[in-house]
Design a protein around this motif. Structure first.
Motif, PDB file in Angstrom:
ATOM      1  N   SER A  20       0.890  -1.198   0.111  1.00  8.78           N
ATOM      2  CA  SER A  20       0.069   0.020   0.063  1.00  8.78           C
ATOM      3  C   SER A  20       0.825   1.033  -0.082  1.00  8.78           C
ATOM      4  CB  SER A  20      -1.103   0.013   1.314  1.00  8.78           C
ATOM      5  OG  SER A  20      -1.736  -1.086   1.116  1.00  8.78           O
ATOM      6  N   LYS A  21       1.945   1.224   0.741  1.00 10.95           N
ATOM      7  CA  LYS A  21       2.925   2.296   0.836  1.00 10.95           C
ATOM      8  C   LYS A  21       3.490   2.532  -0.417  1.00 10.95           C
ATOM      9  CE  LYS A  21       4.309   2.011   5.555  1.00 10.95           C
ATOM     10  NZ  LYS A  21       5.067   1.738   6.830  1.00 10.95           N
ATOM     11  N   ASN A  22       3.809   1.499  -1.100  1.00 10.06           N
ATOM     12  CA  ASN A  22       4.758   1.577  -2.444  1.00 10.06           C
ATOM     13  C   ASN A  22       3.491   1.992  -3.547  1.00 10.06           C
ATOM     14  OD1 ASN A  22       7.067   0.648  -1.878  1.00 10.06           O
ATOM     15  ND2 ASN A  22       6.409  -1.420  -2.289  1.00 10.06           N
ATOM     16  N   TYR A  23       2.166   1.748  -3.382  1.00  8.32           N
ATOM     17  CA  TYR A  23       1.170   2.015  -4.451  1.00  8.32           C
ATOM     18  C   TYR A  23       1.029   3.754  -3.942  1.00  8.32           C
ATOM     19  CZ  TYR A  23       0.003  -2.790  -5.037  1.00  8.32           C
ATOM     20  OH  TYR A  23      -0.198  -3.925  -5.213  1.00  8.32           O
ATOM     21  N   LEU A  24       0.851   4.048  -2.974  1.00 10.90           N
ATOM     22  CA  LEU A  24       0.664   5.436  -2.439  1.00 10.90           C
ATOM     23  C   LEU A  24       1.735   6.390  -2.982  1.00 10.90           C
ATOM     24  CD1 LEU A  24      -1.188   7.388  -1.042  1.00 10.90           C
ATOM     25  CD2 LEU A  24       0.013   6.847   0.962  1.00 10.90           C
ATOM     26  N   LYS A  25       3.099   5.999  -2.680  1.00  3.64           N
ATOM     27  CA  LYS A  25       4.125   6.669  -3.204  1.00  3.64           C
ATOM     28  C   LYS A  25       4.224   6.808  -4.802  1.00  3.64           C
ATOM     29  CE  LYS A  25       9.256   6.802  -3.082  1.00  3.64           C
ATOM     30  NZ  LYS A  25      10.643   6.166  -2.832  1.00  3.64           N
TER      31      LYS A  25
END
Length: 152
Positions: A20-25
């Protein structure tokens, strides 16, 4: 393909996974790019409006136009101002989302999502207004053109 087998179903809690953090980034990078391009387009809209104000009345009198180009200039200026606000929300989302991921900061994440909510809310309202104007203005223009004999 991603799996979610390692996540336990918990009621009332929300975990932000590394995916999720990678998608958000990634979303923040593309959002920032799109916002910057939109800011550049807004500058061009405003510069076009200003040039139409400056040269509109002169060109209108020489070209025997039925209206002044400054009317179109006002339209461009209004569009530029209106589009500025969702673009600003998108840019702030990008900035705060990137910071939230980098710093692992929940408050920045909340601020990022608040700006994303504002972006979509403003964009949705603009869409409703545009559709409403299309439904009402286009038939009026067609009827007026037909009555004036310019359609056929």
């Amino acid at each position: 393909m991603e799996t979610f087998d390692n996540l336990e179903q918990k009621t009332g809690t929300l975990e932000v996974t590394e995916n999720s953090k990678n998608y958000l980034k990634t979303a923040s990078v593309w959002s920032k790019f799109i916002a910057i391009v939109q800011f550049v387009a807004i500058v061009f809209l405003i510069l076009t409006a200003l040039s139409m104000f400056a040269f509109g009345s002169l060109m209108g009198s020489y070209a025997n136009m039925p209206f002044s180009l400054s009317i179109i200039g006002w339209f461009y200026l209004v569009i530029g101002v209106v589009v500025f606000f969702p673009t600003r929300y998108l840019y702030l989302f990008a900035k705060k989302a990137a910071k939230a991921v980098l710093m692992n900061d929940t408050l920045e994440m909340e601020a990022a999502f608040r700006n994303m909510k504002s972006y979509w809310k403003f964009t949705g309202i603009m869409m409703i207004v545009a559709l409403g104007l299309s439904i009402t203005v286009i038939p009026v223009v067609v009827i007026a053109a037909a009555l004036s004999g310019t359609l056929g």
